[in-house]
Design a protein around this motif. Structure first.
Motif, mmCIF file in Angstrom:
data_model
loop_
_atom_site.group_PDB
_atom_site.id
_atom_site.type_symbol
_atom_site.label_atom_id
_atom_site.label_comp_id
_atom_site.label_asym_id
_atom_site.label_seq_id
_atom_site.Cartn_x
_atom_site.Cartn_y
_atom_site.Cartn_z
ATOM 1 N N UNK A 155 24.369 -12.359 -1.956
ATOM 2 C CA UNK A 155 23.493 -13.269 -3.294
ATOM 3 C C UNK A 155 22.387 -12.750 -3.609
ATOM 4 N N UNK A 156 21.594 -12.661 -2.726
ATOM 5 C CA UNK A 156 20.363 -12.914 -2.469
ATOM 6 C C UNK A 156 20.289 -10.794 -2.636
ATOM 7 N N UNK A 157 20.797 -10.521 -1.829
ATOM 8 C CA UNK A 157 20.693 -9.167 -2.371
ATOM 9 C C UNK A 157 20.951 -8.618 -3.564
ATOM 10 N N UNK A 166 0.739 -0.962 0.307
ATOM 11 C CA UNK A 166 -0.120 -0.548 -0.088
ATOM 12 C C UNK A 166 0.940 1.057 0.062
ATOM 13 N N UNK A 167 2.029 1.092 0.764
ATOM 14 C CA UNK A 167 2.839 2.455 0.782
ATOM 15 C C UNK A 167 3.527 3.047 -0.605
ATOM 16 N N UNK A 168 4.259 1.183 -0.764
ATOM 17 C CA UNK A 168 4.877 1.596 -2.171
ATOM 18 C C UNK A 168 3.927 1.927 -3.324
ATOM 19 N N UNK A 169 2.960 1.810 -3.309
ATOM 20 C CA UNK A 169 2.203 2.250 -4.497
ATOM 21 C C UNK A 169 1.876 3.476 -4.478
ATOM 22 N N UNK A 170 1.547 4.502 -3.255
ATOM 23 C CA UNK A 170 1.088 5.168 -2.754
ATOM 24 C C UNK A 170 2.473 6.582 -3.012
ATOM 25 N N UNK A 171 3.601 6.062 -2.746
ATOM 26 C CA UNK A 171 4.835 6.228 -2.931
ATOM 27 C C UNK A 171 5.243 6.412 -4.830
ATOM 28 N N UNK A 172 4.713 5.770 -5.563
ATOM 29 C CA UNK A 172 4.703 5.125 -6.464
ATOM 30 C C UNK A 172 4.463 6.548 -7.509
ATOM 31 N N UNK A 173 3.094 6.712 -6.700
ATOM 32 C CA UNK A 173 2.439 7.769 -7.909
ATOM 33 C C UNK A 173 2.771 8.834 -7.169
ATOM 34 N N UNK A 174 3.034 9.679 -5.945
ATOM 35 C CA UNK A 174 3.799 10.331 -5.837
ATOM 36 C C UNK A 174 5.175 10.532 -6.780
ATOM 37 N N UNK A 175 6.400 10.044 -7.056
ATOM 38 C CA UNK A 175 7.359 10.038 -7.631
ATOM 39 C C UNK A 175 6.839 10.077 -9.769
ATOM 40 N N UNK A 176 5.493 9.567 -9.939
ATOM 41 C CA UNK A 176 5.681 8.889 -11.366
ATOM 42 C C UNK A 176 5.586 7.834 -11.688
ATOM 43 N N UNK A 177 4.681 7.250 -11.355
ATOM 44 C CA UNK A 177 4.820 5.222 -11.617
ATOM 45 C C UNK A 177 5.705 5.816 -13.174
ATOM 46 N N UNK A 178 5.936 6.415 -13.944
ATOM 47 C CA UNK A 178 7.156 5.836 -15.417
ATOM 48 C C UNK A 178 8.454 6.395 -14.602
ATOM 49 N N UNK A 179 8.437 6.907 -13.215
ATOM 50 C CA UNK A 179 10.263 7.281 -12.939
ATOM 51 C C UNK A 179 10.338 6.523 -11.629
ATOM 52 N N UNK A 180 9.772 5.150 -12.128
ATOM 53 C CA UNK A 180 10.251 3.553 -11.018
ATOM 54 C C UNK A 180 10.706 2.687 -11.157
ATOM 55 N N UNK A 181 11.237 1.689 -10.585
ATOM 56 C CA UNK A 181 11.208 0.945 -11.579
ATOM 57 C C UNK A 181 11.850 -0.232 -9.771
ATOM 58 N N UNK A 182 11.423 -1.002 -9.677
ATOM 59 C CA UNK A 182 11.378 -1.658 -8.709
ATOM 60 C C UNK A 182 11.357 -3.170 -8.712
ATOM 61 N N UNK A 183 12.218 -4.229 -7.818
ATOM 62 C CA UNK A 183 12.936 -5.310 -8.590
ATOM 63 C C UNK A 183 12.985 -5.861 -6.763
ATOM 64 N N UNK A 184 12.191 -7.247 -6.931
ATOM 65 C CA UNK A 184 11.951 -7.529 -5.142
ATOM 66 C C UNK A 184 12.468 -9.291 -6.020
ATOM 67 N N UNK A 185 13.308 -9.754 -4.900
ATOM 68 C CA UNK A 185 13.672 -11.062 -5.212
ATOM 69 C C UNK A 185 12.965 -11.880 -3.156
ATOM 70 N N UNK A 186 12.102 -13.036 -3.709
ATOM 71 C CA UNK A 186 12.348 -14.197 -2.508
ATOM 72 C C UNK A 186 12.835 -15.157 -2.513
ATOM 73 N N UNK A 187 13.184 -15.492 -0.827
ATOM 74 C CA UNK A 187 13.836 -16.887 -0.845
ATOM 75 C C UNK A 187 12.979 -17.388 0.264
ATOM 76 N N UNK A 188 13.146 -18.797 -0.476
ATOM 77 C CA UNK A 188 12.572 -19.865 0.480
ATOM 78 C C UNK A 188 11.316 -19.689 1.984
ATOM 79 N N UNK A 189 10.371 -18.904 1.637
ATOM 80 C CA UNK A 189 8.892 -18.188 2.764
ATOM 81 C C UNK A 189 8.481 -19.062 2.892
ATOM 82 N N UNK A 190 7.703 -20.256 3.909
ATOM 83 C CA UNK A 190 6.974 -21.177 3.818
ATOM 84 C C UNK A 190 5.241 -20.623 4.199
#
Length: 471
Positions: free
Chosen positions: A248-250, A179-203
Motif C-alpha cells: 500500500x505505501x509503495x 545529493x546523488x539524486x540532484x546530480x542525476x536529475x541535472x544529468x537527465x534534465x530537470x524537466x525530464x524527471x518526476x520524483x514521488x516520495x512517501x514517508x511513513x512512521x519515522x521517529x
C-alpha cells in the motif's frame, strides 16, 4: 610540492631584485621554461583543490614581475591539455562527477582565450592544438563511464523518468541520497524527471530532512510529490498483513502516475524505484542504459556484509532463489556473465534500485490493467517479487528482466564504499583471487547447501522459463 613552489618563488624574487632590467630581458629565455612550469603547477594545484583558476594578477604578485603574461597563457593552455587527460583517470577511479566539471571549466577557459589575438608563434600553435582537447568527449566512448557520454546511443535528452521512493527512519542515508539524486536529475534534465516520495512512521529526523528536500526540489523546478504522514509509530504486522502494508505505501508513491501526468511528460520511458540505499548517480544512468534501454525490468545489486542482500525477491531464469555469497547463481552461463560484468537474465529481482519499462505501470489505452503492488493471498511472498511475476503473467513471451552487476547499492555506507570503490582498486585483487578459487571453485557446492527453496511455488506457476539452464 607546495614547499618547492614557495622556494622557487623566493629564489625568483631574489633574481628579479639582483639583475638589471635590460639583462633580465636579455637572458629571460634561460628561465622561461622553468617559470612556465612553476606557473602551470600553481594553476594545476589550485584547480585540483578548488576547481578554480588563479588569475594573472595573482601570478604577478607571486613572481614579483609584470612581464610574463605570455608564460601565464602558455601554462594555462598546458593546464587545459592536462585536465583532458585527467578525466580518464577520474573515470577509472569512479569519480564520474569530476569529468563534467572539468569539461565545463576547460570550455570556459577556451572561450576566454578565443577573445585574444595571438601572433603566429609557439603560443598560437599551442592554442590551435587546444581545439582537439576541447572536442574530446567528456566520458570515454567505450568501457567504464561510456554510458554517461552524450554520444552513447542510449542517451536521449527527450527520455523521461518517473522515480518512486519510500522512507522510514532514513536520516543517516538521506543526505547522500539527496545529493546523488540532484546530480542525476541535472544529468537527465530537470524537466525530464518526476520524483514521488512517501514517508511513513519515522521517529528520527527523516520527516524534517524530507521537508528541506521538498523545498530544494521546488527551488530547482524539479517536478515532485513529497508526502510525510503524521504518524511516528510503525504498526506491527506479520505475514501477509505486513506485505499488504508495504504494498500500500509503495502504491501511494504511484498515485501521481496518472494518464495526464504521463501525457505531460510525453509518455514516461522508465519507472524507477529507489530504496533507502546508498548509490551513485552515474550508476543509475548505467542501470537505465542497460542493453541500451531494451528491457522490461532491470535491477541493481544490493549488498550487505556477507554478500547479496535481496535473495528473497531474486529468482534466476529457472525461478530458483539465488544464494547470498559469490557467485550467487547456480548455472554456468549466469556466473560467466557475472564475472564479465554483463547483464544477467533473471525471472525476478529488486535489489535496492530497479527500473521498469513504463508501459507496465501506466494505463495508456484507458482499458489496460497496469501493474500495482499486491499480496499473494495463498502464501507469503514479497510484493516486489509479484511485480516481476505479473510481467510474466501479462507477457506473451519471455520477459526481458536483468540484473546489472556494475550497479552496486547497499544499506550501509561502509559496505557501499567497499563494493563501489575498493573492489575496483588493485589492492582488492588478492581477495578476488580468493573468492574465485575458494568461494566458487572449491566450496561453491557448500555455500549452495543453505539456499532456501521457493515456498510459494505451488501458487507461482506462471513463470516463463524459456531461458532456464541447469548447466
Amino acid at each position: 610540492m607546495e614547499s618547492g613552489l614557495l622556494q622557487y618563488a623566493k629564489d625568483f624574487h631574489q633574481l628579479c631584485s639582483e639583475i638589471e632590467p635590460t639583462d633580465y630581458t636579455k637572458y629571460e629565455h634561460i628561465w622561461n621554461r622553468s617559470l612556465q612550469t612553476f606557473i602551470y603547477l600553481n594553476l594545476l594545484s589550485n584547480y585540483l583543490s578548488h576547481d578554480d583558476i588563479i588569475d594573472y594578477s595573482t601570478i604577478k604578485l607571486m613572481i614579483n614581475n609584470d612581464n610574463h603574461l605570455y608564460d601565464y597563457l602558455f601554462a594555462l593552455m598546458q593546464l587545459v591539455s592536462e585536465l583532458t587527460r585527467l578525466t580518464v583517470n577520474t573515470v577509472i577511479l569512479n569519480e564520474f562527477d569530476r569529468p563534467k566539471r572539468i569539461s565545463a571549466f576547460i570550455k570556459d577557459v577556451y572561450q576566454a582565450l578565443s577573445q585574444l589575438n595571438f601572433k603566429n608563434d609557439a603560443l598560437r600553435r599551442k592554442f590551435d592544438a587546444l581545439k582537439y582537447d576541447i572536442n574530446k568527449p567528456t566520458y570515454p566512448l567505450s568501457g567504464p563511464g561510456s554510458e554517461l557520454n552524450e554520444q552513447h546511443p542510449a542517451n536521449n535528452s527527450t527520455s523521461t523518468y518517473f522515480f518512486s521512493a519510500n522512507f522510514y527512519n532514513s536520516q543517516d542515508i538521506l543526505p547522500a541520497f539527496f545529493d546523488q539524486f540532484l546530480q542525476l536529475s541535472d544529468y537527465l534534465g530537470r524537466d525530464n524527471v518526476y520524483i514521488s516520495i512517501y514517508e511513513s512512521n519515522s521517529h528520527d529526523n527523516t520527516k524534517d530532512l524530507l521537508h528541506h528536500f521538498d523545498d530544494a526540489l521546488t527551488r530547482l523546478s524539479i517536478p515532485h510529490t513529497v508526502i510525510t504522514d503524521d504518524s511516528t509509530q510503525k504498526p506491527f504486522f506479520v505475514g501477509n498483513e505486513r506485505i499488504n502494508y508495504l504494498a500500500s505505501v509503495r502504491n501511494l508513491t504511484l498515485a501521481p502516475l496518472t494518464r495526464q501526468l504521463d501525457e505531460r511528460f510525453n509518455h514516461f520511458d522508465k519507472i524507477v524505484f529507489l530504496n533507502d540505499v546508498f548509490y551513485d548517480w552515474f550508476s543509475v544512468v548505467r542501470l537505465l542504459n542497460t542493453r541500451n534501454g531494451a528491457y522490461d525490468q532491470v535491477c541493481a545489486f544490493d549488498y550487505f556484509k556477507i554478500g547479496l542482500y535481496d535473495t528473497w525477491v531474486t529468482r534466476d531464469t529457472c525461478s530458483r532463489r539465488t544464494k547470498v555469497v559469490w557467485p550467487y547463481y547456480q548455472d554456468a552461463h549466469s556466473i560467466d556473465l557475472l564475472r564479465r560484468g554483463e547483464p544477467i537474465p533473471v525471472n525476478s529481482c529488486w535489489n535496492g534500485i530497479t527500473a521498469f519499462d513504463a508501459s507496465w505501470f501506466v494505463d495508456r489505452s484507458g482499458d489496460s490493467d497496469p501493474i500495482r503492488f499486491r499480496v499473494l493471498d495463498e502464501c507469503v511472498t514479497s510484493e516486489c517479487l509479484l511485480s516481476s511475476y505479473d510481467i510474466h503473467r501479462k507477457s506473451h513471451k519471455q520477459p526481458e528482466i536483468y540484473m546489472n552487476p556494475l550497479v552496486p547499492t547497499a544499506y550501509e555506507k561502509p559496505v557501499f564504499q567497499l563494493r563501489s570503490r575498493l573492489f575496483n582498486l588493485s589492492l582488492a585483487r588478492p581477495y578476488l583471487t580468493y573468492r574465485y578459487w575458494f568461494e566458487e571453485r572449491l566450496f561453491g557446492w557448500l555455500t549452495a547447501l543453505g539456499r532456501k527453496e521457493e515456498e510459494c511455488a505451488a501458487w507461482l506457476d506462471e513463470w516463463k522459463t524459456g531461458n532456464c539452464t541447469y548447466e
